[in-house]
Design a protein around this motif. Structure first.
Motif, PDB file in Angstrom:
ATOM      1  N   ASP A  85       0.969  -1.138   0.009  1.00 49.66           N
ATOM      2  CA  ASP A  85       0.026   0.044  -0.087  1.00 49.66           C
ATOM      3  C   ASP A  85       0.806   1.291   0.013  1.00 49.66           C
ATOM      4  O   ASP A  85       0.613   2.386  -0.723  1.00 49.66           O
ATOM      5  CB  ASP A  85      -0.800   0.178   1.088  1.00 49.66           C
ATOM      6  CG  ASP A  85      -0.301  -0.305   2.517  1.00 49.66           C
ATOM      7  OD1 ASP A  85       0.873  -0.894   2.437  1.00 49.66           O
ATOM      8  OD2 ASP A  85      -0.926   0.191   3.667  1.00 49.66           O
ATOM      9  N   ARG A  86       2.059   1.109   0.699  1.00 51.10           N
ATOM     10  CA  ARG A  86       2.748   2.430   0.826  1.00 51.10           C
ATOM     11  C   ARG A  86       3.385   2.758  -0.544  1.00 51.10           C
ATOM     12  O   ARG A  86       3.586   3.882  -1.158  1.00 51.10           O
ATOM     13  CB  ARG A  86       3.947   2.232   1.717  1.00 51.10           C
ATOM     14  CG  ARG A  86       3.436   2.293   3.123  1.00 51.10           C
ATOM     15  CD  ARG A  86       4.673   2.371   4.177  1.00 51.10           C
ATOM     16  NE  ARG A  86       4.305   2.775   5.364  1.00 51.10           N
ATOM     17  CZ  ARG A  86       5.195   2.820   6.518  1.00 51.10           C
ATOM     18  NH1 ARG A  86       6.445   2.150   6.151  1.00 51.10           N
ATOM     19  NH2 ARG A  86       5.059   3.343   7.737  1.00 51.10           N
ATOM     20  N   PHE A  87       3.965   1.567  -1.272  1.00 48.96           N
ATOM     21  CA  PHE A  87       4.652   1.579  -2.500  1.00 48.96           C
ATOM     22  C   PHE A  87       3.757   2.495  -3.515  1.00 48.96           C
ATOM     23  O   PHE A  87       3.867   3.349  -4.110  1.00 48.96           O
ATOM     24  CB  PHE A  87       5.165   0.653  -3.035  1.00 48.96           C
ATOM     25  CG  PHE A  87       6.605   0.168  -2.543  1.00 48.96           C
ATOM     26  CD1 PHE A  87       7.726   0.594  -2.985  1.00 48.96           C
ATOM     27  CD2 PHE A  87       6.697  -0.436  -1.147  1.00 48.96           C
ATOM     28  CE1 PHE A  87       8.964   0.423  -2.388  1.00 48.96           C
ATOM     29  CE2 PHE A  87       8.047  -0.775  -0.460  1.00 48.96           C
ATOM     30  CZ  PHE A  87       9.129  -0.273  -1.360  1.00 48.96           C
ATOM     31  N   ILE A  88       2.339   1.715  -3.492  1.00 52.05           N
ATOM     32  CA  ILE A  88       1.366   2.154  -4.664  1.00 52.05           C
ATOM     33  C   ILE A  88       0.899   3.571  -4.367  1.00 52.05           C
ATOM     34  O   ILE A  88       0.711   4.426  -5.340  1.00 52.05           O
ATOM     35  CB  ILE A  88       0.314   1.053  -4.858  1.00 52.05           C
ATOM     36  CG1 ILE A  88       0.661  -0.327  -5.232  1.00 52.05           C
ATOM     37  CG2 ILE A  88      -1.037   1.626  -5.424  1.00 52.05           C
ATOM     38  CD1 ILE A  88      -0.401  -1.286  -5.094  1.00 52.05           C
ATOM     39  N   THR A  89       0.803   3.946  -3.111  1.00 52.73           N
ATOM     40  CA  THR A  89       0.343   5.240  -2.826  1.00 52.73           C
ATOM     41  C   THR A  89       1.422   6.394  -3.115  1.00 52.73           C
ATOM     42  O   THR A  89       1.063   7.306  -4.059  1.00 52.73           O
ATOM     43  CB  THR A  89       0.258   5.226  -1.464  1.00 52.73           C
ATOM     44  OG1 THR A  89      -0.981   4.701  -0.853  1.00 52.73           O
ATOM     45  CG2 THR A  89      -0.234   6.681  -0.950  1.00 52.73           C
ATOM     46  N   ALA A  90       2.936   5.986  -3.082  1.00 53.25           N
ATOM     47  CA  ALA A  90       3.784   6.835  -3.494  1.00 53.25           C
ATOM     48  C   ALA A  90       3.917   6.866  -5.077  1.00 53.25           C
ATOM     49  O   ALA A  90       4.079   8.067  -5.628  1.00 53.25           O
ATOM     50  CB  ALA A  90       5.170   6.409  -2.815  1.00 53.25           C
ATOM     51  N   TRP A  91       3.838   5.651  -5.576  1.00 54.51           N
ATOM     52  CA  TRP A  91       3.864   5.775  -7.151  1.00 54.51           C
ATOM     53  C   TRP A  91       2.492   6.466  -7.858  1.00 54.51           C
ATOM     54  O   TRP A  91       2.888   7.342  -8.678  1.00 54.51           O
ATOM     55  CB  TRP A  91       3.839   4.415  -7.652  1.00 54.51           C
ATOM     56  CG  TRP A  91       4.890   3.635  -7.294  1.00 54.51           C
ATOM     57  CD1 TRP A  91       5.931   3.912  -7.139  1.00 54.51           C
ATOM     58  CD2 TRP A  91       5.215   2.067  -7.180  1.00 54.51           C
ATOM     59  NE1 TRP A  91       7.118   2.789  -6.894  1.00 54.51           N
ATOM     60  CE2 TRP A  91       6.460   1.602  -6.860  1.00 54.51           C
ATOM     61  CE3 TRP A  91       4.053   1.240  -7.122  1.00 54.51           C
ATOM     62  CZ2 TRP A  91       6.714   0.230  -6.192  1.00 54.51           C
ATOM     63  CZ3 TRP A  91       4.537  -0.147  -6.874  1.00 54.51           C
ATOM     64  CH2 TRP A  91       5.730  -0.564  -6.411  1.00 54.51           C
ATOM     65  N   ARG A  92       1.365   6.274  -7.132  1.00 54.71           N
ATOM     66  CA  ARG A  92       0.323   7.077  -7.917  1.00 54.71           C
ATOM     67  C   ARG A  92       0.332   8.441  -7.531  1.00 54.71           C
ATOM     68  O   ARG A  92      -0.105   9.295  -8.434  1.00 54.71           O
ATOM     69  CB  ARG A  92      -1.050   6.283  -7.242  1.00 54.71           C
ATOM     70  CG  ARG A  92      -1.255   4.932  -7.764  1.00 54.71           C
ATOM     71  CD  ARG A  92      -2.599   4.540  -7.448  1.00 54.71           C
ATOM     72  NE  ARG A  92      -3.136   3.287  -8.312  1.00 54.71           N
ATOM     73  CZ  ARG A  92      -3.824   2.195  -7.778  1.00 54.71           C
ATOM     74  NH1 ARG A  92      -4.191   2.246  -6.564  1.00 54.71           N
ATOM     75  NH2 ARG A  92      -4.172   1.353  -8.618  1.00 54.71           N
ATOM     76  N   ALA A  93       0.689   8.968  -6.371  1.00 51.02           N
ATOM     77  CA  ALA A  93       0.891  10.202  -6.068  1.00 51.02           C
ATOM     78  C   ALA A  93       1.980  11.011  -6.974  1.00 51.02           C
ATOM     79  O   ALA A  93       1.703  12.177  -7.458  1.00 51.02           O
ATOM     80  CB  ALA A  93       1.464  10.402  -4.827  1.00 51.02           C
ATOM     81  N   ALA A  94       2.951  10.236  -7.319  1.00 53.83           N
ATOM     82  CA  ALA A  94       3.995  10.951  -8.431  1.00 53.83           C
ATOM     83  C   ALA A  94       3.341  11.041  -9.774  1.00 53.83           C
ATOM     84  O   ALA A  94       4.015  11.733 -10.646  1.00 53.83           O
ATOM     85  CB  ALA A  94       5.162   9.913  -8.293  1.00 53.83           C
ATOM     86  N   GLY A  95       2.632  10.273 -10.129  1.00 50.81           N
ATOM     87  CA  GLY A  95       1.747  10.275 -11.312  1.00 50.81           C
ATOM     88  C   GLY A  95       1.770   8.951 -12.094  1.00 50.81           C
ATOM     89  O   GLY A  95       1.370   8.891 -13.260  1.00 50.81           O
TER      90      GLY A  95
END
Length: 214
Positions: A85-95
């Motif tokens: 969840d942390r990785f996906i949240t960071a990737w999606r926030a980046a674009g």
């Protein structure tokens, strides 16, 4: 204005957030990386990984990876499944947009708890709308054991090379902002691509440099 640093076919020691921040936007063709999994990993010999005990770097690193990646290009990132969840949240926030998932099947268990851990995994992330590869790799790939002699989480070049050949254009530049002992860089060179490696740990930085020099 920040001064751009010429990094083609070079390995740089330091914080990847700062170093990518000095790279021109949209300057690499493909990112293939194996960041810390945020699990406080320690191997049988006691080796640990820098920043595997905190997630402060994750979102800013993802943002810089997105910035330096060319439009309509791909990134493949390994990750820790307990911290998905942390990785996906960071990737999606980046674009980034998730467009695929890879499983690397092992013939041995690296650990056993409720289940035996017999695979590694990575996500395929898109910036924009990349063209489909001419020869897409399978989403289940057999692992090749390295013995982890150079790094506690050493990835085999044999599983990385097909990803580079599928997702990076010929003569393109492959970036690994967490390059460790340099497996991605070795795979990029073997595939005829240029590389840029970044490594925070001073020891592994020198190990990667010696490996590429050899």
């Amino acid at each position: 204005m920040k001064q751009a640093i010429p990094l083609r076919n070079k390995i740089v020691q330091g914080d990847c957030i700062d170093i990518m921040g000095n790279m021109p936007a949209r300057s690499v063709d493909f990112i293939l990386t194996d960041p810390p999994y945020l699990v406080r990993y320690q191997d049988r010999t006691g080796r640990r990984l820098i920043n595997d005990d905190n997630a402060e770097w994750l979102a800013p690193a993802a943002a810089q990876m997105y910035r330096v990646l060319r439009n309509d290009s791909l990134c493949v990132s390994f990750y820790g499944w307990t911290q998905t969840d942390r990785f996906i949240t960071a990737w999606r926030a980046a674009g980034f947009r998730i467009v695929g998932h890879l499983v690397f099947r092992k013939r041995y268990a690296s650990k056993a708890r409720f289940v035996s851990y017999m695979h590694e995994s990575a996500y395929v992330l898109a910036k924009g709308r990349p063209a489909l590869p001419a020869n897409p790799p399978a989403d289940v790939i057999d692992w090749v054991y390295t013995g982890n002699h150079l790094h506690p989480t050493q990835k085999p070049t044999a599983i990385l090379k097909p990803l580079i050949e599928a997702f990076c254009p010929p003569c393109g530049i492959v970036l690994d902002p967490f390059c460790g002992s340099g497996s991605t860089l070795a795979a990029a060179r073997a595939s005829g691509r240029a590389f840029i490696g970044i490594e925070l740990d001073h020891g592994y930085f020198h190990m990667a440099g010696n490996r590429m020099a050899a």
